[in-house]
Design a protein around this motif. Structure first.
Motif, PDB file in Angstrom:
ATOM      1  N   ALA A  31      26.960  42.716  -5.655  1.00  0.00           N
ATOM      2  CA  ALA A  31      26.208  44.034  -6.210  1.00  0.00           C
ATOM      3  C   ALA A  31      26.361  44.496  -7.507  1.00  0.00           C
ATOM      4  O   ALA A  31      25.578  44.815  -8.340  1.00  0.00           O
ATOM      5  N   SER A  51      24.805  37.302   0.198  1.00  0.00           N
ATOM      6  CA  SER A  51      25.727  37.732   1.109  1.00  0.00           C
ATOM      7  C   SER A  51      26.766  38.714   0.940  1.00  0.00           C
ATOM      8  O   SER A  51      27.166  39.582   1.721  1.00  0.00           O
ATOM      9  N   ALA A  52      27.132  38.900  -0.231  1.00  0.00           N
ATOM     10  CA  ALA A  52      28.131  39.643  -0.934  1.00  0.00           C
ATOM     11  C   ALA A  52      27.764  41.133  -1.082  1.00  0.00           C
ATOM     12  O   ALA A  52      28.259  41.940  -1.597  1.00  0.00           O
ATOM     13  N   ILE A  53      26.393  41.299  -0.785  1.00  0.00           N
ATOM     14  CA  ILE A  53      25.526  42.747  -1.454  1.00  0.00           C
ATOM     15  C   ILE A  53      25.217  43.255  -0.018  1.00  0.00           C
ATOM     16  O   ILE A  53      24.283  42.954   0.787  1.00  0.00           O
ATOM     17  N   ALA A  54      26.128  44.221   0.197  1.00  0.00           N
ATOM     18  CA  ALA A  54      26.047  44.980   1.768  1.00  0.00           C
ATOM     19  C   ALA A  54      24.680  45.733   1.612  1.00  0.00           C
ATOM     20  O   ALA A  54      24.271  46.427   0.702  1.00  0.00           O
ATOM     21  N   GLY A  55      23.984  45.650   2.766  1.00  0.00           N
ATOM     22  CA  GLY A  55      22.917  46.540   3.065  1.00  0.00           C
ATOM     23  C   GLY A  55      21.833  46.136   2.378  1.00  0.00           C
ATOM     24  O   GLY A  55      20.423  46.716   2.514  1.00  0.00           O
ATOM     25  N   GLU A 103      23.661  38.917   4.347  1.00  0.00           N
ATOM     26  CA  GLU A 103      24.995  39.083   5.056  1.00  0.00           C
ATOM     27  C   GLU A 103      24.669  38.854   6.413  1.00  0.00           C
ATOM     28  O   GLU A 103      23.895  38.897   6.847  1.00  0.00           O
TER      29      GLU A 103
END
Length: 103
Positions: A31, A51-55, A103
């Motif tokens: 992010a 996948s490391a960017i939540a939401g 994610e």
């Protein structure tokens, strides 16, 4: 084939070697990775890993727009707060079919 990861807050430019099935690259982003550019992105074979960017919505078109960076056309994926990925020479239609990991 390579896995290329962006670095936090940096301006990174990635260039895949060629657009063909023998050179599958995975581009990994978080992010807060800053303003990044990918050249020679192969929408058929390469992978964008968010996948490391939540939401983040799985509808990538919610944050995508066709634009120019300088004289170069492409698609900008804008995550806000000065964090983005510019896919040089790619259209929105091609992004719709790209290999994208969420994610």
């Amino acid at each position: 084939a390579a896995t290329l990861a962006s670095s936090a807050g940096a301006v990174d430019v990635f260039k895949g070697p060629t657009k063909d099935a023998s050179n599958v690259d995975t581009f990994v982003f978080a992010a807060t990775d800053g303003v990044d550019t990918i050249k020679n992105f192969d929408v058929t074979n390469d992978v964008l890993d968010f996948s490391a960017i939540a939401g983040l919505s799985t509808d990538i078109l919610q944050i995508a727009s066709e634009t120019n960076v300088g004289a170069t056309e492409g698609v900008l994926l804008d995550f806000g707060n000065n964090n983005s990925v510019f896919l040089e020479g790619v259209t929105l239609g091609e992004v719709r079919t790209a290999n994208i990991t969420f994610e």
